[in-house]
Design a protein around this motif. Sequence first.
Motif, short mmCIF file in Angstrom:
data_model
loop_
_atom_site.label_atom_id
_atom_site.label_comp_id
_atom_site.label_asym_id
_atom_site.label_seq_id
_atom_site.Cartn_x
_atom_site.Cartn_y
_atom_site.Cartn_z
N GLY A 49 59.71 50.12 40.84
CA GLY A 49 60.07 49.95 39.44
C GLY A 49 58.92 50.05 38.45
O GLY A 49 59.16 50.01 37.24
N THR A 50 57.68 50.16 38.90
CA THR A 50 56.55 50.19 37.98
C THR A 50 56.04 51.61 37.78
O THR A 50 56.14 52.46 38.68
CB THR A 50 55.40 49.32 38.50
N ARG A 51 55.49 51.86 36.60
CA ARG A 51 54.89 53.16 36.35
C ARG A 51 53.59 53.30 37.13
O ARG A 51 52.90 52.31 37.39
CB ARG A 51 54.63 53.33 34.85
N VAL A 52 53.28 54.54 37.47
CA VAL A 52 52.12 54.80 38.31
C VAL A 52 51.32 55.97 37.74
O VAL A 52 51.86 56.78 36.98
CB VAL A 52 52.55 55.13 39.76
N PRO A 53 50.05 56.08 38.10
CA PRO A 53 49.29 57.26 37.71
C PRO A 53 49.95 58.52 38.28
O PRO A 53 50.45 58.51 39.42
CB PRO A 53 47.90 57.03 38.32
N MET A 54 49.95 59.59 37.51
CA MET A 54 50.70 60.79 37.89
C MET A 54 49.84 62.04 37.77
O MET A 54 49.15 62.25 36.77
CB MET A 54 51.94 60.92 37.00
N ILE A 55 49.89 62.85 38.80
CA ILE A 55 49.25 64.17 38.79
C ILE A 55 50.36 65.21 38.77
O ILE A 55 51.20 65.26 39.68
CB ILE A 55 48.36 64.38 40.02
N ILE A 67 40.94 66.37 39.48
CA ILE A 67 41.81 65.58 40.36
C ILE A 67 41.00 64.52 41.09
O ILE A 67 41.43 63.36 41.20
CB ILE A 67 42.52 66.50 41.37
N LYS A 68 39.82 64.89 41.58
CA LYS A 68 38.96 63.93 42.28
C LYS A 68 38.60 62.76 41.36
O LYS A 68 38.65 61.60 41.77
CB LYS A 68 37.70 64.63 42.78
N THR A 69 38.26 63.08 40.12
CA THR A 69 37.92 62.02 39.17
C THR A 69 39.11 61.11 38.91
O THR A 69 38.98 59.88 38.85
CB THR A 69 37.45 62.65 37.84
N PHE A 70 40.31 61.70 38.78
CA PHE A 70 41.52 60.92 38.53
C PHE A 70 41.80 59.98 39.70
O PHE A 70 42.17 58.82 39.50
CB PHE A 70 42.70 61.87 38.33
N ILE A 71 41.62 60.46 40.92
CA ILE A 71 41.83 59.62 42.10
C ILE A 71 40.82 58.48 42.13
O ILE A 71 41.16 57.32 42.41
CB ILE A 71 41.74 60.47 43.39
N GLU A 72 39.55 58.79 41.82
CA GLU A 72 38.50 57.77 41.82
C GLU A 72 38.74 56.70 40.76
O GLU A 72 38.39 55.53 40.94
CB GLU A 72 37.14 58.44 41.60
N GLU A 73 39.37 57.09 39.66
CA GLU A 73 39.66 56.15 38.58
C GLU A 73 40.86 55.25 38.88
O GLU A 73 41.12 54.28 38.16
CB GLU A 73 39.92 56.91 37.27
N ASN A 74 41.60 55.58 39.94
CA ASN A 74 42.80 54.82 40.31
C ASN A 74 42.76 54.43 41.78
O ASN A 74 43.65 54.79 42.56
CB ASN A 74 44.05 55.64 40.00
N SER A 82 43.17 52.58 45.26
CA SER A 82 44.15 51.68 45.88
C SER A 82 45.49 51.64 45.15
O SER A 82 46.28 50.72 45.37
CB SER A 82 43.59 50.25 46.00
N ARG A 83 45.74 52.57 44.25
CA ARG A 83 47.03 52.61 43.57
C ARG A 83 47.86 53.78 44.09
O ARG A 83 47.32 54.85 44.43
CB ARG A 83 46.84 52.78 42.06
N THR A 84 49.17 53.58 44.16
CA THR A 84 50.04 54.70 44.49
C THR A 84 49.95 55.73 43.36
O THR A 84 50.05 55.38 42.18
CB THR A 84 51.49 54.23 44.63
N ILE A 85 49.77 56.98 43.72
CA ILE A 85 49.73 58.06 42.74
C ILE A 85 50.93 58.96 42.97
O ILE A 85 51.22 59.35 44.11
CB ILE A 85 48.42 58.88 42.85
N LEU A 86 51.64 59.27 41.90
CA LEU A 86 52.77 60.18 41.98
C LEU A 86 52.29 61.60 41.71
O LEU A 86 51.64 61.86 40.69
CB LEU A 86 53.84 59.79 40.96
N LEU A 87 52.60 62.50 42.62
CA LEU A 87 52.40 63.93 42.39
C LEU A 87 53.76 64.55 42.15
O LEU A 87 54.73 64.24 42.85
CB LEU A 87 51.74 64.61 43.59
N PHE A 88 53.85 65.41 41.16
CA PHE A 88 55.10 66.11 40.89
C PHE A 88 54.81 67.58 40.66
O PHE A 88 53.85 67.95 39.98
CB PHE A 88 55.81 65.55 39.65
N GLY A 89 55.67 68.42 41.22
CA GLY A 89 55.53 69.85 40.98
C GLY A 89 56.70 70.61 41.56
O GLY A 89 57.54 70.05 42.30
N PHE A 90 56.75 71.90 41.26
CA PHE A 90 57.79 72.76 41.82
C PHE A 90 57.28 73.40 43.10
O PHE A 90 56.10 73.78 43.21
CB PHE A 90 58.24 73.77 40.78
N THR A 91 58.15 73.49 44.07
CA THR A 91 57.78 73.72 45.45
C THR A 91 56.82 74.90 45.62
O THR A 91 55.76 74.77 46.25
CB THR A 91 59.05 73.94 46.30
#
Length: 365
Positions: free
Chosen positions: A126-132, A178-185, A187-196
């Motif tokens: 139910g919580t918002r998460v960092p998203m790529i 992307i590496k910087t975004f991961i390092e900034e977050n 131990s948090r679940t990160i959502l990735l979204f894209g078209f197949t």
Amino acid sequence: MDNSTVFELPEISLYSFDKNIKQDFFLNRMIELFKHHQNNCVEFKNMMQSIGFSDKNVSKVEDLPFLPVRLFKLFELFSVPRENVVKTMTSSGTSGQSVSKIFLDKNTSMNQTRILSRIVSSFLGGTRVPMIIIDCESTIKNRNYFSARAAGITGFSIFASKKMFALNDDMTLNIEGIKTFIEENPSRTILLFGFTFIVYQHFYSELLKHKNVLDLSNAVLIHGGGWKKLIDQAVDSNTFKAQLKSVCSITKVHDYYGMVEQTGSIHMECEAGFLHVSEYSDIIVRRTKDFSICKKGEQGVIQLLSLLPVSYPGHSILTEDIGSIYGEDDCSCGRKGKYFKIYGRLKNAELRGCSDTYGERNKRY
């Protein structure tokens, strides 16, 4: 009839109604929608009259007729005053193809967003998460006239506490970003979204050229938009998941099935590998020769039903997709309702999915 009756979607569970409860609830709501669209869309009324449809002859969901999805490419269909339309969405299409136009008023748009949020949150939490977002930012520039690809990105962005686009506008992968975004977050679940196909072509294929540059073991990927281009390359769902895991350690990957004609009523892939209908949607699989009902496991053309389309008559559509229902109320994941798989497109059907049409337009990549 009073439009407010249809606009007010009940707050119900998503995957807990058994067959009998779902049938009664869903059928009553669908009949309301049929009446609404017959009263407010002249073209829909004429089509229903031409086939002699009467809700008095409907005793089960399978009795409900449908509009072929291609009609939305031929006609502008809406069931509210034109001045109430706040957003026009278009289907994906290759160059030269006509596209579907879907007209949304404020209520329909809000309901689509609300149900999409509930469905995806039931998988993410139910919580918002960092998203790529595995796409480029230029895709979503026009806020009033959305392509299916832009609508997907915007719709899933509601789950983001913060977000970044993984691709530059020339569709190259921004690995350092992307590496910087991961390092900034951490131990948090990160959502990735894209078209197949975009995920495969511009994310996986680029990471394959490098060695262990990203650790996404704590991430969840949600992807959709068509498999044809990957199936042509002998890449099925299991291969797709295994290859992604090999380059970035991601293990939680969920496909989803949906279309712009029924935005919000998406069907998420569960842990057992099946797509699921929610209480707000249903699926019927019909034989192509006579539109009779397929048996469990038998492949046929898919009819999708949704309680969300109110501003346009997209509540019961015959797709151009082939699939089969595997069961109802007994999936090993624990969710009730029908569960199914998609196998591809009808022969000679136009390319349609965001992934497929993107791949066709961008063969140079």
